[in-house]
Design an enzyme around this catalytic site. Structure first.
Site, short mmCIF file in Angstrom:
data_model
loop_
_atom_site.label_atom_id
_atom_site.label_comp_id
_atom_site.label_asym_id
_atom_site.label_seq_id
_atom_site.Cartn_x
_atom_site.Cartn_y
_atom_site.Cartn_z
N LEU A 14 48.47 -56.33 -90.38
CA LEU A 14 48.51 -55.08 -89.63
C LEU A 14 49.75 -55.05 -88.74
O LEU A 14 49.69 -55.15 -87.52
CB LEU A 14 47.23 -54.93 -88.81
CG LEU A 14 46.88 -53.54 -88.30
CD1 LEU A 14 46.93 -52.52 -89.42
CD2 LEU A 14 45.52 -53.54 -87.66
N HIS A 15 50.90 -55.00 -89.40
CA HIS A 15 52.20 -55.00 -88.72
C HIS A 15 53.08 -53.90 -89.30
O HIS A 15 52.85 -53.44 -90.41
CB HIS A 15 52.89 -56.35 -88.90
CG HIS A 15 52.15 -57.48 -88.28
ND1 HIS A 15 52.13 -57.71 -86.92
CD2 HIS A 15 51.34 -58.42 -88.81
CE1 HIS A 15 51.37 -58.75 -86.66
NE2 HIS A 15 50.87 -59.20 -87.79
N ALA A 16 54.08 -53.50 -88.55
CA ALA A 16 55.10 -52.54 -88.97
C ALA A 16 54.49 -51.29 -89.61
O ALA A 16 53.75 -50.56 -88.98
CB ALA A 16 56.11 -53.22 -89.88
N PRO A 18 52.10 -50.65 -92.03
CA PRO A 18 50.65 -50.46 -92.04
C PRO A 18 50.08 -50.14 -90.66
O PRO A 18 49.18 -49.32 -90.53
CB PRO A 18 50.11 -51.79 -92.57
CG PRO A 18 51.23 -52.38 -93.35
CD PRO A 18 52.48 -51.94 -92.63
#
Length: 92
Positions: A14-16, A18
Site C-alpha cells: 500500500l505505497h505510491a 495503490p
C-alpha cells in the site's frame, strides 16, 4: 460499526500509486473509514483517506488490514474499498 478485512494485492504493498488510488476512493465515501493492520486495536486505526497515514501503515503485499466505518452507507463503502485493496494496481 461495520468491519471488513482485506489482503493487500498490489506487489509494492500500500505505497505510491495503490495508496493514492485507495485514499482518493476512501475520501469519496459518505462515511469516515479507518484502516489498521490486522490484530491492532481499533483505537490505533488510521484515517483511510490520508495518503500519509496509508504510507506510514507499512502494509506490504499479502498483509491483512481491517477497515471500519460507521453510519449509513458503511457496508457499501467498505465493500468498495476492499475491492480496491484486493486488486493488484501494479499489474494494470
Amino acid at each position: 460499526m461495520a468491519e471488513r478485512t482485506a489482503t493487500i494485492a498490489s506487489r509494492v504493498g500500500l505505497h505510491a500509486r495503490p495508496a493514492s488510488i485507495f485514499a482518493e476512493a476512501a475520501a469519496e465515501q459518505p462515511v469516515e473509514v479507518t484502516i489498521a493492520l490486522e490484530g491492532e486495536p481499533a483505537d490505533d486505526a488510521l484515517d483511510a483517506s490520508s495518503i500519509l497515514s496509508l504510507m506510514g501503515l507499512g502494509a506490504e503485499y499479502g498483509t491483512t488490514v481491517v477497515l471500519r466505518a460507521e453510519g449509513e452507507g458503511a457496508d457499501e463503502a467498505l465493500d468498495t474499498l476492499v475491492k480496491i485493496l484486493e486488486t493488484d494496481h501494479d499489474a494494470e
